[in-house]
Design a protein around this motif. Structure first.
Motif, PDB file in Angstrom:
ATOM      1  N   ARG A   4       0.858  -1.134   0.016  1.00 11.98           N
ATOM      2  CA  ARG A   4      -0.055   0.013   0.130  1.00 11.98           C
ATOM      3  C   ARG A   4       0.758   1.293   0.002  1.00 11.98           C
ATOM      4  O   ARG A   4       2.033   1.299   0.663  1.00 11.98           O
ATOM      5  CB  ARG A   4      -0.937  -0.021   1.422  1.00 11.98           C
ATOM      6  CG  ARG A   4      -1.751  -1.109   1.412  1.00 11.98           C
ATOM      7  CD  ARG A   4      -3.082  -0.896   0.665  1.00 11.98           C
ATOM      8  NE  ARG A   4      -3.799  -2.025   0.778  1.00 11.98           N
ATOM      9  CZ  ARG A   4      -5.364  -2.086   0.997  1.00 11.98           C
ATOM     10  NH1 ARG A   4      -5.992  -0.737   1.078  1.00 11.98           N
ATOM     11  NH2 ARG A   4      -5.981  -3.182   1.131  1.00 11.98           N
ATOM     12  N   LEU A   5       0.502   2.224  -0.694  1.00 13.38           N
ATOM     13  CA  LEU A   5       1.128   3.387  -0.786  1.00 13.38           C
ATOM     14  C   LEU A   5       0.392   4.716  -0.210  1.00 13.38           C
ATOM     15  O   LEU A   5      -0.738   4.490   0.243  1.00 13.38           O
ATOM     16  CB  LEU A   5       1.407   4.120  -2.052  1.00 13.38           C
ATOM     17  CG  LEU A   5       2.153   2.719  -3.119  1.00 13.38           C
ATOM     18  CD1 LEU A   5       2.064   3.219  -4.360  1.00 13.38           C
ATOM     19  CD2 LEU A   5       3.461   2.434  -2.799  1.00 13.38           C
ATOM     20  N   PHE A   6       1.125   5.658   0.281  1.00 15.58           N
ATOM     21  CA  PHE A   6       0.589   6.845   0.499  1.00 15.58           C
ATOM     22  C   PHE A   6       1.237   8.083   0.010  1.00 15.58           C
ATOM     23  O   PHE A   6       2.559   8.061  -0.324  1.00 15.58           O
ATOM     24  CB  PHE A   6       0.450   7.170   2.211  1.00 15.58           C
ATOM     25  CG  PHE A   6       1.762   7.347   2.935  1.00 15.58           C
ATOM     26  CD1 PHE A   6       2.081   8.568   3.369  1.00 15.58           C
ATOM     27  CD2 PHE A   6       2.281   6.153   3.395  1.00 15.58           C
ATOM     28  CE1 PHE A   6       3.427   8.472   4.020  1.00 15.58           C
ATOM     29  CE2 PHE A   6       3.419   6.221   4.063  1.00 15.58           C
ATOM     30  CZ  PHE A   6       3.944   7.193   4.358  1.00 15.58           C
ATOM     31  N   LEU A   7       0.301   9.178  -0.167  1.00 14.14           N
ATOM     32  CA  LEU A   7       0.960  10.496  -0.962  1.00 14.14           C
ATOM     33  C   LEU A   7       0.308  11.697   0.019  1.00 14.14           C
ATOM     34  O   LEU A   7      -0.693  11.780   0.051  1.00 14.14           O
ATOM     35  CB  LEU A   7       0.588  10.695  -2.476  1.00 14.14           C
ATOM     36  CG  LEU A   7       1.270  11.773  -2.982  1.00 14.14           C
ATOM     37  CD1 LEU A   7       2.697  11.848  -3.104  1.00 14.14           C
ATOM     38  CD2 LEU A   7       0.587  11.699  -4.593  1.00 14.14           C
ATOM     39  N   ASP A   8       1.124  12.210   0.634  1.00  8.98           N
ATOM     40  CA  ASP A   8       0.573  13.499   1.529  1.00  8.98           C
ATOM     41  C   ASP A   8       0.505  14.932   0.730  1.00  8.98           C
ATOM     42  O   ASP A   8       0.226  15.840   1.225  1.00  8.98           O
ATOM     43  CB  ASP A   8       1.784  13.877   2.549  1.00  8.98           C
ATOM     44  CG  ASP A   8       2.156  12.551   3.714  1.00  8.98           C
ATOM     45  OD1 ASP A   8       0.954  11.869   3.796  1.00  8.98           O
ATOM     46  OD2 ASP A   8       3.136  12.508   4.149  1.00  8.98           O
ATOM     47  N   LEU A   9       0.762  14.824  -0.586  1.00 11.64           N
ATOM     48  CA  LEU A   9       0.529  15.956  -1.447  1.00 11.64           C
ATOM     49  C   LEU A   9      -0.714  15.528  -2.294  1.00 11.64           C
ATOM     50  O   LEU A   9      -0.792  14.642  -2.896  1.00 11.64           O
ATOM     51  CB  LEU A   9       1.783  16.117  -2.304  1.00 11.64           C
ATOM     52  CG  LEU A   9       3.009  16.362  -1.724  1.00 11.64           C
ATOM     53  CD1 LEU A   9       4.186  16.373  -2.670  1.00 11.64           C
ATOM     54  CD2 LEU A   9       3.094  17.563  -0.732  1.00 11.64           C
ATOM     55  N   THR A  10      -1.354  16.818  -2.865  1.00 17.58           N
ATOM     56  CA  THR A  10      -2.239  16.722  -3.717  1.00 17.58           C
ATOM     57  C   THR A  10      -1.567  16.463  -4.927  1.00 17.58           C
ATOM     58  O   THR A  10      -0.417  16.938  -5.039  1.00 17.58           O
ATOM     59  CB  THR A  10      -3.003  18.097  -3.807  1.00 17.58           C
ATOM     60  OG1 THR A  10      -2.490  19.065  -4.085  1.00 17.58           O
ATOM     61  CG2 THR A  10      -3.875  18.125  -2.673  1.00 17.58           C
ATOM     62  N   GLY A  11      -2.400  16.123  -6.056  1.00 18.68           N
ATOM     63  CA  GLY A  11      -1.628  16.327  -7.346  1.00 18.68           C
ATOM     64  C   GLY A  11      -1.072  17.336  -8.023  1.00 18.68           C
ATOM     65  O   GLY A  11      -0.018  17.630  -8.615  1.00 18.68           O
ATOM     66  N   ALA A  12      -1.741  18.724  -7.671  1.00 20.71           N
ATOM     67  CA  ALA A  12      -1.341  19.810  -7.988  1.00 20.71           C
ATOM     68  C   ALA A  12      -0.060  20.029  -7.273  1.00 20.71           C
ATOM     69  O   ALA A  12       0.820  20.861  -7.817  1.00 20.71           O
ATOM     70  CB  ALA A  12      -2.292  20.973  -7.815  1.00 20.71           C
TER      71      ALA A  12
END
Length: 182
Positions: A4-12
């Motif tokens: 599983r992954l996580f990304l603390d940033l929005t796409g922008a």
């Protein structure tokens, strides 16, 4: 091996951090639990975009000549350029804040949230393919490349994603197979 992954940033925010065009990812929210089979943000030679995490290897065969039946979410670095199941794939990078691994017995597992010490982005080496689905639909898809773990991850799991340094991303995306060292 990222499960599983996580990304603390929005796409922008991710596009701004990488200095890239945000048009294809600007509506993507922060995500704390990205599972295989879901859309994820990837960087290819063409820029940022979205792909399904997991390659459906339709028409591909294993070393014994049998069809590969399972969806491939990870590809071993030791064989990614040798196996017929990966013949003709492209390359991409999956930028993330981190990933999860689990230890322990069934129903008593402990989740480990793994990220860089500086809490910056990690860049997983990945391969890409396009699935031609029934009805003429094309599905861009991606699988992360894995390797033996480093000393920090070894006590938790026997594999981990190949983490590229930011300066090595262009080599992974554009370099010949001979110039790559996984």
């Amino acid at each position: 091996m990222p499960g599983r992954l996580f990304l603390d940033l929005t796409g922008a925010e991710l596009a701004a951090a990488l200095g890239m065009d945000r048009a294809a990812v600007e509506d993507e929210p922060r995500r704390q639990n990205i599972a295989p089979g879901q859309q994820i943000i990837v960087q290819t030679a063409e820029g940022l975009g979205q792909m399904r995490w997991g390659i459906i290897p339709v028409g591909r065969v294993n070393a014994r000549g049998r069809p590969v039946m399972e969806t491939l979410i990870n590809a071993r670095s030791e064989t990614v350029f040798d196996k017929s199941a990966y013949e003709g794939v492209g390359r991409a990078v999956v930028p993330v804040s981190g990933w999860y691994e689990w230890t322990g017995e069934k129903r008593r597992k402990t989740a480990w949230r793994i990220r860089s010490k500086d809490k910056g982005l990690l860049f997983f080496a990945a391969i890409t393919d396009v699935w031609e689905a029934p009805g003429g639909i094309t599905v861009p898809q991606v699988a992360t490349v894995t390797c033996p773990p480093n000393q920090d991850v070894a006590p938790i799991h026997h594999r981990m994603g190949v983490v590229l340094q930011k300066e090595d991303v262009p080599t992974w995306l554009h370099g010949s197979k001979k110039t790559l060292s996984l």
